[in-house]
Design a protein around this motif. Sequence first.
Motif, PDB file in Angstrom:
ATOM      1  N   THR A 284       0.818  -1.211   0.000  1.00 41.27           N
ATOM      2  CA  THR A 284       0.000   0.000   0.000  1.00 41.27           C
ATOM      3  C   THR A 284       0.854   1.264   0.000  1.00 41.27           C
ATOM      4  OG1 THR A 284      -1.793   1.166   1.140  1.00 41.27           O
ATOM      5  CG2 THR A 284      -0.181   0.024   2.527  1.00 41.27           C
ATOM      6  N   SER A 285       0.302   2.313  -0.611  1.00 43.56           N
ATOM      7  CA  SER A 285       0.913   3.643  -0.540  1.00 43.56           C
ATOM      8  C   SER A 285       0.205   4.497   0.508  1.00 43.56           C
ATOM      9  CB  SER A 285       0.834   4.332  -1.913  1.00 43.56           C
ATOM     10  OG  SER A 285      -0.523   4.428  -2.340  1.00 43.56           O
ATOM     11  N   GLY A 286      -0.788   3.927   1.169  1.00 44.49           N
ATOM     12  CA  GLY A 286      -1.488   4.642   2.229  1.00 44.49           C
ATOM     13  C   GLY A 286      -0.779   4.505   3.563  1.00 44.49           C
ATOM     14  N   ARG A 287      -1.406   5.110   4.593  1.00 45.36           N
ATOM     15  CA  ARG A 287      -0.857   5.024   5.944  1.00 45.36           C
ATOM     16  C   ARG A 287      -1.432   3.796   6.644  1.00 45.36           C
ATOM     17  NH1 ARG A 287      -2.911   8.769   8.964  1.00 45.36           N
ATOM     18  NH2 ARG A 287      -4.350   9.651   7.411  1.00 45.36           N
ATOM     19  N   ILE A 288      -0.552   2.958   7.171  1.00 47.40           N
ATOM     20  CA  ILE A 288      -0.988   1.753   7.870  1.00 47.40           C
ATOM     21  C   ILE A 288      -1.319   2.123   9.305  1.00 47.40           C
ATOM     22  CG2 ILE A 288      -0.339  -0.562   8.612  1.00 47.40           C
ATOM     23  CD1 ILE A 288       1.557  -0.677   6.192  1.00 47.40           C
ATOM     24  N   LEU A 289      -2.602   2.095   9.643  1.00 52.27           N
ATOM     25  CA  LEU A 289      -3.051   2.475  10.975  1.00 52.27           C
ATOM     26  C   LEU A 289      -3.032   1.302  11.943  1.00 52.27           C
ATOM     27  CD1 LEU A 289      -6.093   4.767  10.078  1.00 52.27           C
ATOM     28  CD2 LEU A 289      -3.701   5.412  10.436  1.00 52.27           C
ATOM     29  N   ALA A 290      -3.272   0.107  11.425  1.00 54.29           N
ATOM     30  CA  ALA A 290      -3.304  -1.078  12.284  1.00 54.29           C
ATOM     31  C   ALA A 290      -3.048  -2.313  11.434  1.00 54.29           C
ATOM     32  CB  ALA A 290      -4.641  -1.208  13.000  1.00 54.29           C
ATOM     33  N   ASN A 291      -2.423  -3.320  12.044  1.00 52.36           N
ATOM     34  CA  ASN A 291      -2.221  -4.604  11.367  1.00 52.36           C
ATOM     35  C   ASN A 291      -1.804  -5.622  12.419  1.00 52.36           C
ATOM     36  OD1 ASN A 291       0.950  -5.390  10.977  1.00 52.36           O
ATOM     37  ND2 ASN A 291       0.696  -3.161  11.157  1.00 52.36           N
ATOM     38  N   ASN A 292      -1.915  -6.898  12.080  1.00 51.15           N
ATOM     39  CA  ASN A 292      -1.531  -7.944  13.038  1.00 51.15           C
ATOM     40  C   ASN A 292      -0.447  -8.871  12.482  1.00 51.15           C
ATOM     41  OD1 ASN A 292      -3.098  -9.278  11.159  1.00 51.15           O
ATOM     42  ND2 ASN A 292      -4.296 -10.433  12.651  1.00 51.15           N
ATOM     43  N   THR A 293       0.451  -8.304  11.659  1.00 56.87           N
ATOM     44  CA  THR A 293       1.606  -9.085  11.216  1.00 56.87           C
ATOM     45  C   THR A 293       2.591  -9.253  12.370  1.00 56.87           C
ATOM     46  OG1 THR A 293       2.782  -7.104  10.488  1.00 56.87           O
ATOM     47  CG2 THR A 293       1.431  -8.235   8.842  1.00 56.87           C
ATOM     48  N   ASP A 294       3.498 -10.223  12.229  1.00 53.25           N
ATOM     49  CA  ASP A 294       4.522 -10.432  13.250  1.00 53.25           C
ATOM     50  C   ASP A 294       5.622  -9.371  13.185  1.00 53.25           C
ATOM     51  OD1 ASP A 294       3.332 -12.675  14.347  1.00 53.25           O
ATOM     52  OD2 ASP A 294       4.383 -14.058  13.010  1.00 53.25           O
ATOM     53  N   GLU A 295       5.964  -8.925  11.963  1.00 54.07           N
ATOM     54  CA  GLU A 295       7.112  -8.038  11.781  1.00 54.07           C
ATOM     55  C   GLU A 295       6.731  -6.589  11.519  1.00 54.07           C
ATOM     56  OE1 GLU A 295      10.060  -9.118  12.335  1.00 54.07           O
ATOM     57  OE2 GLU A 295       9.484 -11.232  12.540  1.00 54.07           O
ATOM     58  N   GLY A 296       5.456  -6.304  11.224  1.00 56.22           N
ATOM     59  CA  GLY A 296       5.069  -4.945  10.891  1.00 56.22           C
ATOM     60  C   GLY A 296       5.409  -4.597   9.451  1.00 56.22           C
ATOM     61  N   PRO A 297       5.195  -3.340   9.055  1.00 57.68           N
ATOM     62  CA  PRO A 297       5.434  -2.951   7.660  1.00 57.68           C
ATOM     63  C   PRO A 297       6.911  -2.927   7.296  1.00 57.68           C
ATOM     64  CG  PRO A 297       4.812  -1.049   8.995  1.00 57.68           C
ATOM     65  CD  PRO A 297       4.633  -2.247   9.865  1.00 57.68           C
ATOM     66  N   ALA A 298       7.158  -3.252   6.017  1.00 58.69           N
ATOM     67  CA  ALA A 298       8.510  -3.188   5.470  1.00 58.69           C
ATOM     68  C   ALA A 298       8.498  -2.249   4.270  1.00 58.69           C
ATOM     69  CB  ALA A 298       8.976  -4.575   5.042  1.00 58.69           C
ATOM     70  N   PRO A 299       9.623  -1.554   3.984  1.00 63.53           N
ATOM     71  CA  PRO A 299       9.670  -0.655   2.824  1.00 63.53           C
ATOM     72  C   PRO A 299       9.389  -1.412   1.530  1.00 63.53           C
ATOM     73  CG  PRO A 299      11.577  -0.335   4.254  1.00 63.53           C
ATOM     74  CD  PRO A 299      10.886  -1.569   4.738  1.00 63.53           C
ATOM     75  N   HIS A 300       8.706  -0.723   0.613  1.00 61.44           N
ATOM     76  CA  HIS A 300       8.375  -1.305  -0.685  1.00 61.44           C
ATOM     77  C   HIS A 300       8.444  -0.196  -1.724  1.00 61.44           C
ATOM     78  CE1 HIS A 300       5.901  -3.073  -3.914  1.00 61.44           C
ATOM     79  NE2 HIS A 300       6.227  -4.252  -3.392  1.00 61.44           N
ATOM     80  N   ALA A 301       8.722  -0.555  -2.977  1.00 58.61           N
ATOM     81  CA  ALA A 301       8.854   0.438  -4.040  1.00 58.61           C
ATOM     82  C   ALA A 301       7.583   1.279  -4.189  1.00 58.61           C
ATOM     83  CB  ALA A 301       9.172  -0.263  -5.362  1.00 58.61           C
ATOM     84  N   GLN A 302       6.433   0.713  -3.828  1.00 59.81           N
ATOM     85  CA  GLN A 302       5.174   1.445  -3.947  1.00 59.81           C
ATOM     86  C   GLN A 302       4.685   1.995  -2.610  1.00 59.81           C
ATOM     87  OE1 GLN A 302       3.079  -1.808  -6.097  1.00 59.81           O
ATOM     88  NE2 GLN A 302       2.681  -0.249  -7.655  1.00 59.81           N
ATOM     89  N   GLY A 303       5.506   1.892  -1.582  1.00 53.05           N
ATOM     90  CA  GLY A 303       5.138   2.420  -0.279  1.00 53.05           C
ATOM     91  C   GLY A 303       5.611   1.506   0.836  1.00 53.05           C
ATOM     92  N   GLN A 304       4.692   0.707   1.377  1.00 50.00           N
ATOM     93  CA  GLN A 304       5.015  -0.246   2.433  1.00 50.00           C
ATOM     94  C   GLN A 304       4.324  -1.578   2.138  1.00 50.00           C
ATOM     95  OE1 GLN A 304       5.290   1.625   6.636  1.00 50.00           O
ATOM     96  NE2 GLN A 304       3.606   2.721   5.643  1.00 50.00           N
TER      97      GLN A 304
END
Length: 277
Positions: A235-255
């Motif tokens: 996503t290119s949006g803002r991640i407000l909440a998620n239940n992954t183990d590692e959280g967001p990682a950088p990506h060419a299109q956002g996170q």
Amino acid sequence: MKRLLIVLCAPLLLTGCLLSPGRFVSELHLLDNDRFAFTYEGEIEMLALSKLAKMAEGEEQVFEAECYDDEWDIRECTSAELEEQRAQWDAEAEERRATARREAEEMRVLLGDIDPNDPAAADEIAARMQRQRGWERVSYIGEGLFDVEFAVEGTLTHDFVFPTLEGMLGATPFVSVNLREDGKVRVDAPGYFSRAKDNPMFGSASIAKMALAEPDASGEAPRIVRPEGTFTLVTSGRILANNTDEGPAPHAQGQALEWTIGPATHQPPTALIAFDR
């Protein structure tokens, strides 16, 4: 006991457990300006409704006396117990036939008027799937398993659910995307989760599959299909909440958020994304 499990599970299968993922890789993109893409590649299982239909029609409803001791271990029945159970079985014959007719009709309606006993049923289901936009590959493997490739992209102006099958009822979503008025997007993936004790979708389904499983020629039971794979949300949006183990990682299109799905998965994937309006 096997007959009892099937009787108990049939209504549950008829009310929402028609499809389940097997081994898969899935990816969802949610980008600025409502740009959207979703892919799913791997297995989809259509639970053994043909087997249930045959049992509902009475092909395997054969009288078997069952007696147990005080420790609930199986023991040999006495003549009186055999006679009593036989009398009860005969008295309930018409009720069984009526129930069988009703369940067979429910199964047919659930499959969009496809007869689950028809040898060509799987081919008809595959053909219907391929008529819908997005299903790029659908092939029947056997034992209720389809190997599929699904991909869609475009502008997301309304909620999205996968999978949907034309004319078929009761498919529990693998993934759902719900749009909110304030620019937030809620993503849930209840289908990408297999722990039976926490997810009734796979609790009833897994019990039924175990009850229906029969050994093959080598004496081994068929594989019990459960979700196993990866789900990635970019996503290119803002991640407000998620239940992954590692959280967001950088990506060419956002996170990017990534979930590894398997027996150790503790919760179905979920995330809340915000876009500026």
